[in-house]
Scaffold this active site. Structure first.
Site, PDB file in Angstrom:
ATOM      1  N   CYS A 168       0.605  -1.414  -0.135  1.00 26.25           N
ATOM      2  CA  CYS A 168      -0.153  -0.137   0.160  1.00 26.25           C
ATOM      3  C   CYS A 168       0.802   1.363   0.018  1.00 26.25           C
ATOM      4  CB  CYS A 168      -1.158   0.061   1.240  1.00 26.25           C
ATOM      5  SG  CYS A 168      -1.923  -1.597   1.235  1.00 26.25           S
ATOM      6  N   HIS A 308      -2.164   8.327   5.656  1.00 24.22           N
ATOM      7  CA  HIS A 308      -2.330   7.127   5.229  1.00 24.22           C
ATOM      8  C   HIS A 308      -3.936   6.560   5.799  1.00 24.22           C
ATOM      9  CE1 HIS A 308      -1.638   3.056   3.465  1.00 24.22           C
ATOM     10  NE2 HIS A 308      -1.774   2.424   4.727  1.00 24.22           N
ATOM     11  N   GLU A 319      -0.579   5.877  13.207  1.00 24.42           N
ATOM     12  CA  GLU A 319      -0.189   7.128  12.507  1.00 24.42           C
ATOM     13  C   GLU A 319      -0.357   8.580  13.298  1.00 24.42           C
ATOM     14  OE1 GLU A 319      -0.592   8.870   8.165  1.00 24.42           O
ATOM     15  OE2 GLU A 319      -1.949   7.266   8.586  1.00 24.42           O
ATOM     16  N   LYS A 337      -9.178   8.636   2.115  1.00 26.06           N
ATOM     17  CA  LYS A 337      -9.891   7.180   2.177  1.00 26.06           C
ATOM     18  C   LYS A 337     -11.131   7.141   2.568  1.00 26.06           C
ATOM     19  CE  LYS A 337      -5.463   4.512   2.359  1.00 26.06           C
ATOM     20  NZ  LYS A 337      -4.677   5.763   2.581  1.00 26.06           N
ATOM     21  N   HIS A 342      -9.771   2.156   0.325  1.00 24.18           N
ATOM     22  CA  HIS A 342      -8.322   1.961   0.518  1.00 24.18           C
ATOM     23  C   HIS A 342      -8.148   1.278  -1.048  1.00 24.18           C
ATOM     24  CE1 HIS A 342      -4.255   1.188   1.088  1.00 24.18           C
ATOM     25  NE2 HIS A 342      -4.377   0.399   2.129  1.00 24.18           N
ATOM     26  N   PHE A 402       1.854  -3.436   4.036  1.00 21.42           N
ATOM     27  CA  PHE A 402       2.213  -4.804   4.381  1.00 21.42           C
ATOM     28  C   PHE A 402       3.673  -4.902   4.230  1.00 21.42           C
ATOM     29  CE2 PHE A 402      -2.220  -7.045   4.504  1.00 21.42           C
ATOM     30  CZ  PHE A 402      -2.673  -6.351   5.335  1.00 21.42           C
TER      31      PHE A 402
END
Length: 414
Positions: A168, A308, A319, A337, A342, A402
């Site tokens: 991502c 993010h 975050e 988002k 996402h 990831f």
């Protein structure tokens, strides 16, 4: 602030074209309008009708054959999205045939999964109908590099054509690599971004089994809610964004105004867990501080963070603490988002494009569906409700993936 690390003498790099195909709209203008209105794209998805999670953030009104002709039948949707976004970005930048040296134009795209829909479709054919039913073009439709290669073919570009896969964070990683190509004078123009078309039954089921997705099937429009106290997982999105990057002096020489400057990039690896972020955000902080140093900026310069923030309980909390620790409570924070869901490998590119538009237009889109912070995300200034109209001289866009991939870019006004 001087736009680059002091003493390095690096050229300024600017964004002169933006092309977006997102759940907020099948073109840049519609996407930006929807994002600024904070209208979520979450909705039931007929492709997922038989699953426990039957909703997504899908690209609306995308007619591949109308846009790309019959050639689109040979492409997985992740390639279709990329070509349409790239064409739009190039047109927006005022570039094209005869206006550039095609041997000096590169393509750098990120993707997390690639042509997953093709693999699933053809795997089903093999299982149900045997080998002769499998499309001979299965591999060149589905392999991860093919979107970048197809953009180069479509536009007749002969510079480096590359695909980066950092989950991502891939769209942001692509921008960082493109920045290096321009600074090193290996290219004069780079089309950089990300693309993803992973709203498929297998991917959605796999993410759901991982307990990463929202289960708000009764209210999909409010399911993606970054930083909100009642967030319960992300909503899968799809689409692409491509940005045209070139050196500022070259854009000025052809009389082209830029949206923003791409000032710096930073990256680091958690080396912690396959899917979970480092709980202290130590290495995400390293990436963010590296981007600030590369840009020649300080935390006090940053007016906006396009976070993010995927709407997962753990990731958003990590975050939020990172932003508060490094940039403080007065920096405006948004997550697109809430509208797009996402978009995996395309997310960082879309968010960087939105950050550039925030700088150019002086508008910060609201974080859709955010109502109240939880105790783990309190303290930061989350833009919500309506768009905020303020100058944005310098901004950051974060991406995490990831495998512990952390990446950040710093953008500034021109």
């Amino acid at each position: 602030m001087n736009g680059h690390r002091p003493g390095r003498g690096l050229p300024d790099v600017v964004i002169t074209g933006i092309g977006m195909v997102t759940p907020a709209g099948a073109d840049t203008g519609t996407s930006w309008k929807t994002l600024c209105a904070g209208r979520s794209a979450g909705a039931p998805d007929p492709r997922l009708a038989d699953l426990q999670v039957g909703f997504s953030c899908a690209v609306p009104g995308f007619d591949a054959e109308l846009l790309l002709g019959t050639d689109s039948r040979r492409m997985d949707p992740f390639t279709q999205f990329a070509i349409v976004a790239a064409r739009a970005a190039v047109a927006d930048a005022g570039l094209g045939e005869g206006s550039w040296d095609v041997s000096r134009v590169g393509v750098v795209l990120g993707t997390g999964i690639g042509g997953q829909g093709t693999w699933e479709e053809q795997g089903g054919r093999l299982r149900d109908r045997g080998p002769r039913a499998v499309n001979p073009l299965t591999v060149p439709r589905a392999i991860g590099n093919i979107a970048a290669g197809s953009v180069a073919i479509d536009l007749g570009l002969h510079g480096p054509s590359l695909t980066l896969s950092t989950a991502c964070a891939a769209g942001t990683t692509a921008l960082g690599f493109a920045l290096d190509l321009l600074r090193a004078d290996r290219c004069d123009v780079v089309l950089a971004g990300g693309t993803e078309a992973a709203v498929t039954p297998l991917v959605v089921t796999a993410f759901d089994r991982l307990k990463a997705l929202s289960r708000r099937s009764d209210d999909p429009v409010s399911a993606s809610r970054p930083f909100d106290e009642h967030r319960d997982g992300f909503v899968l999105g799809e689409g692409s964004a491509v940005l045209v990057l070139e050196r500022a002096r070259d854009a000025a020489a052809r009389g082209r105004r830029a949206y923003a400057r791409l000032l710096g990039y930073g990256a680091a690896s958690d080396a912690h867990h396959l899917t979970a972020p480092d709980p202290d955000g130590r290495w995400a902080e390293v990436a963010l501080r590296a981007a600030l140093e590369d840009a020649g900026t300080s935390p006090a310069d940053i007016a906006l963070v396009n976070a993010h923030a995927t709407s997962t309980p753990q990731g958003d909390a990590v975050e939020a603490r990172l932003i508060e620790r490094v940039l403080g409570q007065d920096t405006a924070v948004t997550s697109t988002k809430g509208v797009t869901g996402h978009m995996l490998g395309a997310a960082g590119a879309v968010e960087a494009a939105c950050t550039a538009l925030s700088i150019a237009d002086g508008v910060i889109p609201p974080t859709a569906n955010f109502e109240a912070p939880g105790p783990d995300t309190g303290g930061i200034d989350i833009v919500h409700g309506t768009a905020r109209h303020v100058p944005v001289p310098v901004a950051v866009s974060n991406s995490f993936g990831f495998g512990g991939h952390n990446a950040a870019v710093v953008l500034g006004g021109v």
